[in-house]
Design an enzyme around this catalytic site. Sequence first.
Site, mmCIF file in Angstrom:
data_model
loop_
_atom_site.group_PDB
_atom_site.id
_atom_site.type_symbol
_atom_site.label_atom_id
_atom_site.label_comp_id
_atom_site.label_asym_id
_atom_site.label_seq_id
_atom_site.Cartn_x
_atom_site.Cartn_y
_atom_site.Cartn_z
ATOM 1 C CG HIS A 1 -1.681 1.263 1.444
ATOM 2 N ND1 HIS A 1 -2.979 1.435 1.029
ATOM 3 C CD2 HIS A 1 -1.313 2.430 2.043
ATOM 4 C CE1 HIS A 1 -3.383 2.653 1.346
ATOM 5 N NE2 HIS A 1 -2.389 3.279 1.968
ATOM 6 C CD GLU A 2 1.985 3.344 3.679
ATOM 7 O OE1 GLU A 2 2.154 4.436 3.106
ATOM 8 O OE2 GLU A 2 1.007 3.118 4.415
ATOM 9 C CG HIS B 1 0.481 6.161 -0.727
ATOM 10 N ND1 HIS B 1 -0.648 6.800 -1.197
ATOM 11 C CD2 HIS B 1 0.134 5.592 0.461
ATOM 12 C CE1 HIS B 1 -1.641 6.617 -0.327
ATOM 13 N NE2 HIS B 1 -1.188 5.895 0.681
ATOM 14 C CD GLU C 1 -4.510 6.642 2.402
ATOM 15 O OE1 GLU C 1 -4.258 5.436 2.590
ATOM 16 O OE2 GLU C 1 -3.635 7.527 2.395
#
Length: 296
Positions: free
Chosen positions: A141-142, A145, A214
């Site tokens: 997930h990071e 980004h 997100e």
Amino acid sequence: MDWKPDWGLRFRMFLTMFLLFALYIVFAGVLTAYIAGGANLLIFGLLFGGMSLVQYFFSDTLTLKTMGAKTVSAEEYPQLHSAVERLSQQADLPKPKVAVIDSKVPNAFATGRNQKNAAVAVTTGLMRTLDRDELDGVLAHELAHVKNRDMMVMTIASFLSTIAFMIVRWGAFFGGGHGRGRGGGGGVIVAIVVSLVVWIVSYLLIRALSRYREFAADRGAATITGNPSALASALLKISGEIDKVPDRDMREEAEMNAFFIIPLKSGIVGKLFSTHPSTERRVESLRQLEREMETV
């Protein structure tokens, strides 16, 4: 990895930056007319121009220091480094710096101005809470980004919004206590009121973008790992563990809220203006994505 550009996110990032810059051009015009003389405006521009450059080029270092994160070596955390390296390869990204925060709050964040100057930080509480697949989901997930380049946009947008607050605090000083033919002290009041309006609009634009990014990072994590359910499980665990953290620890970690994968709860107002969508909505979106992947 079949990575597809998120055009919805790109459009929202472009629109947010366009609206913010348009807003601040108008703001600068009001400032010039009501509060700042030529010399003071030049000083103001140089000051915030310099701060903008520092914020842009050293955003990763500043954020890590602010959060109390320590960059760690592969010898110190071999499993964490191995996971970040493996997932970075799967995401076709340069391996970012890896940092650890000594905190009971289970969470993680990414920072940096671009893909070559990025860092991923996790808390010790996160590593104790999640199993390997769940940790992979959070790390992916990071990295999503980083892949989406939304960190740079959020860094710039967040910095711009602080200028309005600085004007409120220092407006009278820069104006020398009088406006240029605009009613003296009344000009300062006008500039301060406009500053508040500008900040509120900036605040809402940034949070709307943050909530969408997100969802985009969740979809990116599912693409990187091929396992949406692992991230869904991690989100539920993290959300549950945060509820158990003592109030003192919650206060100590509150400054991380805008960066972390799960925001700390702060009442009705905090939820209304949250930087993150609810865990329930994110989990349902991930489960829907998993069902779609199973039918392919």
